[in-house]
Design a protein around this motif. Structure first.
Motif, PDB file in Angstrom:
ATOM      1  N   ARG A  31       0.829  -1.210   0.000  1.00 23.90           N
ATOM      2  CA  ARG A  31       0.000   0.000   0.000  1.00 23.90           C
ATOM      3  C   ARG A  31       0.865   1.264   0.000  1.00 23.90           C
ATOM      4  N   LEU A  32       1.984   1.213   0.694  1.00 22.09           N
ATOM      5  CA  LEU A  32       2.884   2.368   0.676  1.00 22.09           C
ATOM      6  C   LEU A  32       3.527   2.533  -0.705  1.00 22.09           C
ATOM      7  N   THR A  41      -6.289  10.575   4.191  1.00 26.70           N
ATOM      8  CA  THR A  41      -6.310   9.110   4.311  1.00 26.70           C
ATOM      9  C   THR A  41      -4.973   8.471   3.960  1.00 26.70           C
ATOM     10  N   SER A  42      -4.021   9.271   3.512  1.00 27.81           N
ATOM     11  CA  SER A  42      -2.715   8.739   3.107  1.00 27.81           C
ATOM     12  C   SER A  42      -1.943   8.208   4.305  1.00 27.81           C
ATOM     13  N   TYR A  43      -1.073   7.265   4.035  1.00 29.76           N
ATOM     14  CA  TYR A  43      -0.221   6.710   5.083  1.00 29.76           C
ATOM     15  C   TYR A  43       1.088   7.504   5.116  1.00 29.76           C
ATOM     16  N   ASN A  46       5.120   3.427   8.031  1.00 30.67           N
ATOM     17  CA  ASN A  46       4.719   2.046   8.314  1.00 30.67           C
ATOM     18  C   ASN A  46       3.749   1.941   9.500  1.00 30.67           C
ATOM     19  N   MET A  47       4.093   2.583  10.623  1.00 29.40           N
ATOM     20  CA  MET A  47       3.239   2.495  11.806  1.00 29.40           C
ATOM     21  C   MET A  47       1.905   3.191  11.581  1.00 29.40           C
ATOM     22  N   ASP A  48       1.933   4.318  10.855  1.00 30.41           N
ATOM     23  CA  ASP A  48       0.692   5.018  10.546  1.00 30.41           C
ATOM     24  C   ASP A  48      -0.201   4.153   9.659  1.00 30.41           C
ATOM     25  N   ALA A  49       0.411   3.436   8.712  1.00 23.62           N
ATOM     26  CA  ALA A  49      -0.351   2.550   7.834  1.00 23.62           C
ATOM     27  C   ALA A  49      -1.011   1.432   8.632  1.00 23.62           C
ATOM     28  N   TYR A 259      12.020   4.612  -3.106  1.00 26.41           N
ATOM     29  CA  TYR A 259      12.294   3.766  -1.936  1.00 26.41           C
ATOM     30  C   TYR A 259      11.165   3.853  -0.909  1.00 26.41           C
ATOM     31  N   LYS A 260       9.966   4.257  -1.368  1.00 30.05           N
ATOM     32  CA  LYS A 260       8.811   4.370  -0.477  1.00 30.05           C
ATOM     33  C   LYS A 260       8.432   2.999   0.077  1.00 30.05           C
TER      34      LYS A 260
END
Length: 304
Positions: A31-32, A41-43, A46-49, A259-260
């Motif tokens: 998803r990232l 709604t964006s992340y 990693n922890m936010d996602a 590198y997202k």
């Protein structure tokens, strides 16, 4: 029957185990990777996602597309190990040496990787689309499509060739398992000179080899994920080729955009490879016994 089938069965089992253990990380990373626009709604990481997926979709959201992923992992690793061991055996017969050279490891990895990409790309196109499909827990009437339904939908809306979207970066990514398995084989050969390897050794060697491979090839992994999605009609969001994708990512998101999500990918890749190598080695003897029971392979005693 040679050991190729036993290695394929063990690889398939190991692939399913490692996939199931690390799948939430795959969901977050995918998803990232495909996220391009920034809104509420964006992340942001990693922890936010993880937090937003759990809040909006529950635990099940972290396992979106798991069904197709397990099937894909079994087929991918089964095909890869079958062809890798087949080419490896051919080299060993020709050279009359037990261990392959670095070049032979790379050739074996290239052949196995290319065959795996071509055969399994449709599975990963479906899995990518299922993984990034978001569902609000309040929308109970919205049913998540099954793997078969997703296959049918892609063919109906985009045509059969859409199942091979992202095949070019996928084929370029053959270099990933080449680096991984070459590093693994060479490290294993060095350690085996001094002692017999155990499960922990396979875990560590798998982690080291995969860390190197993923770090080098990550931009292509990101582009493959994006190209496997349904392509937008918007010129700025559509990738017409690998080079076009690279150019647009850098122009719109900077070099960092390539590198997202790499943090979760590195962790997932290392854990997956570690569990894969460890479980595959453990399952190999059981695969051999199963083939003997089925009469598809002679026991070592009768072969002498």
């Amino acid at each position: 029957m040679s050991d190729n089938v036993a290695h394929a069965l063990a690889g398939a089992g190991g692939g399913m185990i490692s996939m199931a253990v690390t799948y939430p990380l795959i969901t977050v990373n995918t998803r990232l990777q495909v996220q391009r626009k920034k809104d509420s709604t964006s992340y942001t990481g990693n922890m936010d996602a993880i937090r937003k997926i759990l809040s909006a979709e529950g635990i099940a959201g972290l396992f979106s597309g798991l069904e197709s992923a397990l099937f894909g992992a079994a087929v991918t690793n089964g095909v890869y190990y079958y062809f890798f061991e087949a080419v490896k055996a051919a080299f060993e017969r020709a050279s009359k040496r037990k261990n392959m050279s670095t070049v032979e490891s790379m050739v074996s990895g290239a052949v196995a990787g290319a065959m795996t990409c071509i055969i399994t790309n449709p599975i990963w196109v479906v899995n990518t689309r299922l993984t990034v499909k978001q569902k609000n827990t309040a929308e109970k009437e919205e049913e998540t499509p099954t793997t078969v339904q997703a296959f049918a939908e892609i063919i109906k809306e985009d045509g059969v060739l859409a199942l091979w979207q992202g095949i070019i970066p996928a084929l370029i990514l053959v270099i990933n398992p080449i680096i991984q398995y070459t590093a693994f084989e060479q490290l294993k050969n060095r350690v085996e000179r001094f002692r017999k390897l155990g499960s922990l050794d396979f875990f560590v060697l798998g982690a080291i080899s995969k860390l190197a491979a993923t770090s080098i090839t990550y931009p292509y992994i990101l582009l493959k994920s994006r190209m496997q999605l349904k392509q937008s009609k918007n010129e700025g969001e559509r990738y017409d080729s690998l080079v076009d994708g690279l150019r647009k990512v850098v122009a719109q998101e900077g070099v960092a955009g390539l590198y997202k999500g790499i943090e979760s990918k590195l962790l997932q890749s290392v854990l997956t490879a570690s569990f894969l190598f460890m479980s595959k080695e453990a399952l190999f003897s059981y695969a051999v016994k199963l083939l003997i029971l089925l009469g598809a392979r002679r026991s070592l005693a009768s072969a002498k």
